[in-house]
Scaffold this active site. Structure first.
Site, short mmCIF file in Angstrom:
data_model
loop_
_atom_site.label_atom_id
_atom_site.label_comp_id
_atom_site.label_asym_id
_atom_site.label_seq_id
_atom_site.Cartn_x
_atom_site.Cartn_y
_atom_site.Cartn_z
N GLY A 70 0.60 -1.22 0.06
CA GLY A 70 0.09 -0.04 0.17
C GLY A 70 0.73 1.38 0.04
N THR A 71 1.76 1.22 0.70
CA THR A 71 2.72 2.37 1.19
C THR A 71 3.18 2.87 -0.32
OG1 THR A 71 3.29 1.93 3.13
CG2 THR A 71 4.70 3.58 2.03
N ASN A 158 -8.87 3.49 8.10
CA ASN A 158 -8.24 2.25 8.76
C ASN A 158 -8.46 2.26 10.27
OD1 ASN A 158 -6.36 4.43 7.85
ND2 ASN A 158 -4.91 3.54 9.66
N HIS A 208 -1.35 -7.92 2.38
CA HIS A 208 -1.33 -8.45 3.90
C HIS A 208 -2.37 -8.15 4.57
CE1 HIS A 208 0.33 -5.01 6.50
NE2 HIS A 208 0.56 -4.47 4.97
N CYS A 333 2.54 4.62 15.71
CA CYS A 333 3.68 4.54 16.80
C CYS A 333 4.68 5.20 16.08
CB CYS A 333 3.81 3.07 16.95
SG CYS A 333 4.88 2.72 18.56
C1 LIG Z 1 -5.62 2.76 4.76
C2 LIG Z 1 -3.98 2.00 4.62
N1 LIG Z 1 -3.23 2.63 3.84
C3 LIG Z 1 -1.85 2.16 3.41
C4 LIG Z 1 -1.36 1.54 4.17
C5 LIG Z 1 -0.09 0.90 4.06
O1 LIG Z 1 -0.01 -0.39 3.38
P1 LIG Z 1 1.22 -1.28 3.54
O2 LIG Z 1 1.61 -1.88 4.99
O3 LIG Z 1 1.06 -2.20 2.71
O4 LIG Z 1 2.40 -0.37 3.02
C6 LIG Z 1 -2.24 0.85 5.50
C7 LIG Z 1 -1.37 -0.15 6.53
O5 LIG Z 1 -1.57 0.00 7.40
C8 LIG Z 1 -3.55 1.19 5.80
O6 LIG Z 1 -4.02 0.76 6.72
#
Ligand SMILES: Cc1ncc(COP(=O)(O)O)c(C=O)c1O
Length: 391
Positions: A70-71, A158, A208, A333
């Site tokens: 996601g990042t 989230n 994941h 965190c």
């Molecule tokens: C809403 C949201 N965006 C992006 C991310 C980042 O995803 P990743 O852990 O696959 O980099 C997360 C992960 O916590 C998330 O909850």
């Protein structure tokens, strides 16, 4: 002591069928970009997985770029669209976003502001933490559509689980000729996704969070969107270079298969979550549910999020941990220090209330025993946490 894992929004364990598909796929020989038979065979597995992921996103396979999570997807979307927009017109440098976004978005946007000349426009949110189409329309009118490089919003928050009206948001943006990126990382598997139908330009997901591997994600890129790449090299995919991770893609598809149809899965989760919410508020009447009302379609079915007055969420978290229960305060965190949730603060909660947050997130495999253990341990943990007070 059996442990209860109630933090699926952080990461969800890989089911046996996904582990099996993943380890079998690790034996596939060949780079899918190679022209020989090994490469072509491996490409068949990759493209099957891409079709499966595209189906889950409501996108065409050609629109799906696999990423490292996601990042990375979010970083390509934000920086890539900013660079594309400003290359044609330096004044088209505004990124619109609410303060309730995930840190991947917030930090990428703030970096773009500090280092790349982006201007950030902070979209207002409701008390549930979502941007409304009306608020977006007013913002675009105020700023001028010709100045907007990108609007970026979470489909589902989230932390508090509130779901935004992305169809409405995309319609407003489309009328103004503005591009939209949707962060659907928290929503994947729990909310039906309709990327093409909504008319968004980009959408990020991560494997994941649904029991796929860490380090595997995808970015949907509409045919008419042209984000500049972050990584340059072999141009294997639209917007991203680098040899493709066939086994990761196969495991991502297997995790989607494991969940099954979204509507049925969401219904199963919502039943469990509703029982949990009722039991928590009965066990601790001071608990206040945050985020959208679970009675409507506006809340993630796997999310329950509360604040507990007079105590710190991290005291609760540590006390529950000693009882074998893994939950989260929801917020990030930073260097070992829990931040007060920027989401709750943006929703208008005062700091002393925001500090007492606790997020419980479940999957289809969460058992009644796990939930029983949490509800039984909660009143004593709250009592102790309240005695410890607010530091
Ligand atoms: C809403 C949201 N965006 C992006 C991310 C980042 O995803 P990743 O852990 O696959 O980099 C997360 C992960 O916590 C998330 O909850």
């Amino acid at each position: 002591m059996p442990r209860s894992y109630l933090d699926h929004a952080a990461t969800s364990p890989m089911p046996a069928s996904v582990r099996e598909a993943y380890s079998e796929a690790l034996a596939i020989v060949g780079n899918p970009a190679s022209v020989h038979a090994h490469g072509q065979d491996s490409g068949v597995y990759l493209e099957d997985a891409r079709r499966r992921v595209a189906e889950a996103l409501g996108a065409e396979p050609v629109e799906v770029t696999f990423t490292s999570g996601g990042t990375e997807s979010i970083n390509i979307a934000l920086k890539g669209m900013l660079w594309h927009a400003t290359a044609g017109n330096p004044d088209r440098n505004v990124i619109m976003l609410p303060r309730t976004e995930h840190h991947a978005t917030l930090d990428a946007a703030m970096w773009a502001e500090a280092r790349q000349g982006a201007e950030l426009f902070w979209l207002p949110v409701t008390a549930e933490g979502v941007v409304t189409p009306e608020a977006l329309e007013a913002a675009i009118t105020e700023v001028g559509a010709h100045r907007v490089a990108l609007v970026t919003v979470l489909l589902a928050n989230n932390e508090v689980g509130s779901i935004a009206d992305v169809r409405g948001l995309c319609a407003v943006a489309k009328r103004a000729g503005v591009s939209v990126h949707i962060d659907a990382v928290a929503a994947l598997g729990q909310v039906p996704l309709h990327f093409d139908d909504w008319g968004a330009q980009l959408m990020s997901v991560s494997a994941h969070k649904i029991g796929g591997p860490v380090g595997v994600g995808a970015l949907a890129i509409a045919r008419d969107a042209k984000p500049e790449a972050l990584l340059h090299g072999g141009s294997q995919q639209r917007g991203r270079s680098g040899t493709q991770d066939v086994a990761g893609a196969v495991a991502f598809a297997a995790a989607l298969d494991y969940l099954g149809p979204v509507e049925a899965y969401a219904e199963r989760l919502a039943e469990k979550r509703d029982r949990l919410i009722a039991r928590v508020t009965e066990a601790v009447p001071e608990a206040v549910l945050r985020g959208s009302n679970p009675a409507g379609p506006g809340r993630l079915p796997g999310n329950a999020h509360f604040t507990f007055s007079g105590c710190q969420g991290d005291s609760l978290l540590f006390l529950l941990d000693t009882q074998g229960i893994s939950v989260s305060v929801g917020s990030a965190c930073q260097a070992g220090v829990q931040e007060t949730s920027h989401v709750l603060l943006a929703m208008g909660l005062p700091e002393h209330e925001a500090i007492g947050s606790l997020r419980i997130t479940i999957s289809g495999d969460t058992t009644d025993e796990e939930l029983d253990a949490f509800v039984q341990a909660l009143p004593a943990a709250y009592e102790h946490a309240r005695n410890a007070g607010l530091v």
